[in-house]
Design an enzyme around this catalytic site. Structure first.
Site, PDB file in Angstrom:
ATOM      1  CG  PHE A   1      -2.182   0.795   1.059  1.00 23.99           C
ATOM      2  CD1 PHE A   1      -2.929   0.760  -0.114  1.00 23.99           C
ATOM      3  CD2 PHE A   1      -2.612   1.618   2.091  1.00 23.99           C
ATOM      4  CE1 PHE A   1      -4.085   1.527  -0.252  1.00 23.99           C
ATOM      5  CE2 PHE A   1      -3.767   2.399   1.970  1.00 23.99           C
ATOM      6  CZ  PHE A   1      -4.498   2.347   0.783  1.00 23.99           C
TER       7      PHE A   1
ATOM      8  CD  GLU B   1      13.962   4.214  -7.767  1.00 27.47           C
ATOM      9  OE1 GLU B   1      13.442   3.973  -6.670  1.00 27.47           O
ATOM     10  OE2 GLU B   1      13.315   4.331  -8.814  1.00 27.47           O
TER      11      GLU B   1
ATOM     12  CE  LYS C   1      11.878   0.227 -16.016  1.00 28.78           C
ATOM     13  NZ  LYS C   1      12.216   1.645 -15.808  1.00 28.78           N
TER      14      LYS C   1
ATOM     15  N   GLY D   1       5.863   7.273 -12.238  1.00 29.50           N
ATOM     16  CA  GLY D   1       4.839   8.142 -11.634  1.00 29.50           C
ATOM     17  C   GLY D   1       3.736   7.303 -11.026  1.00 29.50           C
TER      18      GLY D   1
HETATM   19  N1  HSE Z   1      13.474   5.296 -11.325  1.00 32.41           N
HETATM   20  C1  HSE Z   1      12.830   4.786 -12.516  1.00 32.41           C
HETATM   21  C2  HSE Z   1      13.047   5.793 -13.653  1.00 32.41           C
HETATM   22  C3  HSE Z   1      11.366   4.550 -12.229  1.00 32.41           C
HETATM   23  O1  HSE Z   1      13.703   6.807 -13.429  1.00 32.41           O
HETATM   24  O2  HSE Z   1      12.606   5.561 -14.767  1.00 32.41           O
HETATM   25  C4  HSE Z   1      10.680   3.568 -13.137  1.00 32.41           C
HETATM   26  O3  HSE Z   1      11.206   2.267 -13.100  1.00 32.41           O
END
Ligand code: HSE
Length: 348
Positions: free
Chosen positions: A11, A210, A225, A323
């Site tokens: 959450f 981050e 990814k 986001g």
């Molecule tokens: N920290 C990542 C970015 C968030 O900057 O794209 C998405 O994975």
């Protein structure tokens, strides 16, 4: 009208954004023929809450950080993830806990428990998809449920489903993408004259990076990814560890200025390409792209993927890659896919 019962696992930002969307516009999905009701929430901080008649989202969203579900009917200070996932009256488990790039846990177990107890899973969590996606998809198909993860790459911007639904009949031989908003923002700011550290600090202030931006700048976020795209769109069976990865940490202001003087733009590019012998090779590396490259003009924290196709040439989609609300939308698009499946429109 069908009502889907949701269990929100985690959450934090994304699942809270989903809960806000449901609270603010409960009939958003009525035109699609379904309504959403949250019947369970688990969280490391809050504990767990199970209410089969539907949780009052306005009330739980108003609870301050640091409070606990303990004391509420169906509440506990213990997340009880396994019990809630297996035994709550949820139709769909919404997995949005933290991403482990090492083993995908605890999310992999969450997904497995849900599928094995006959529940659909939607997730934005890259870890279980990149590390165990093929196995979990097979498990879901065997159990007659859906495992959907559009938001694992480029948040709510359609990539995976777009490729499956809209590029049918095309031979997609490669995917190239700007898949990390932070590194793209940083490189853009370096073009404007900032140093690497200064640009990273700015990205942190803006909430893109981050707290520890190593995964953004060092390429390991993009590696997950790329593995997902390679397996999903090129039929590969690779692990993130198979993706040769170089980040942007060694790109200097001088490199950026020299490229710019020659009309080139440094980008952190994730790529998966099918070679003529059928092997899929995947990389993450900084590349200085010519201005007419489909990814060269992608600026700021925006993400993009360019598909190399036989009949159309490059097809490129760009949009937000992160986001809270943007990522929560990915969960909604996944729930729509579950709904199509439940209505018999698609097979497992
Ligand atoms: N920290 C990542 C970015 C968030 O900057 O794209 C998405 O994975």
């Amino acid at each position: 009208m069908t009502t889907y019962n949701l269990a929100l696992i985690g959450f934090g930002g994304v699942n809270r954004a989903l809960a806000e969307l449901i609270r603010d516009k409960p009939r958003r999905f009525a035109s699609l023929g379904f309504e959403l009701r949250v019947v369970a929430i688990t969280d490391l901080a809050f504990g767990s809450l199970v209410q089969g008649d539907g949780i009052d989202l306005a009330a739980v969203l108003a609870m301050p950080r640091g409070s606990s579900f303990d004391g509420l009917p169906g509440g506990s200070s213990d997340p009880r993830n396994e019990d809630v996932i297996k035994n709550s009256p949820a139709d769909i488990v919404v997995e949005a806990t933290f991403t482990s790039p090492i083993d995908g846990e605890p999310a992999v177990s969450h997904v497995r428990w849900a599928i094995e107890s006959g529940k659909h899973v939607v997730t934005t969590n890259k870890g279980p998809v990149a590390l165990k996606g093929i196995e979990l998809s097979k498990l879901a198909a065997g159990n007659g449920v859906r495992f959907e993860y559009e938001g694992a790459v480029m948040s709510g911007t359609p990539v995976i489903r777009l490729a499956h639904k809209m590029l049918g009949g095309l031979d997609v031989t490669a995917v190239q993408g700007i898949l990390n908003g932070t590194s793209n923002y940083v490189l853009g700011r370096m073009e404007a004259g900032l140093g690497l550290d200064e640009a990273i600090a700015e990205a942190q202030d803006l909430g893109y990076a981050e707290a520890d931006p190593t995964a953004d700048i060092g390429g390991s976020d993009v590696r997950l990814k790329v593995a997902i795209l390679a397996n999903e769109l090129l039929g590969a069976t690779i692990d993130p560890g198979d993706v040769a990865t170089t980040g942007i940490q060694d790109i200097t202001s001088e490199d950026v200025a020299a490229a710019l003087a020659n009309g080139l733009h440094w980008k952190l590019v994730g790529e998966a390409r099918r070679e003529t012998d059928g092997r899929v090779v995947a990389t993450v590396q900084p590349l200085a792209l010519a201005a007419d490259h489909p990814l060269a003009g992608i600026s700021g924290a925006t993400n993009a993927v360019s598909f190399s196709t036989d009949l159309l040439g490059p097809v490129t989609v760009s949009g937000p890659g992160a986001g809270r609300v943007e990522t929560a939308y990915a969960l909604i698009s996944d729930i729509m896919a579950v709904n199509e499946f439940a209505k018999g429109a698609v097979r497992a």
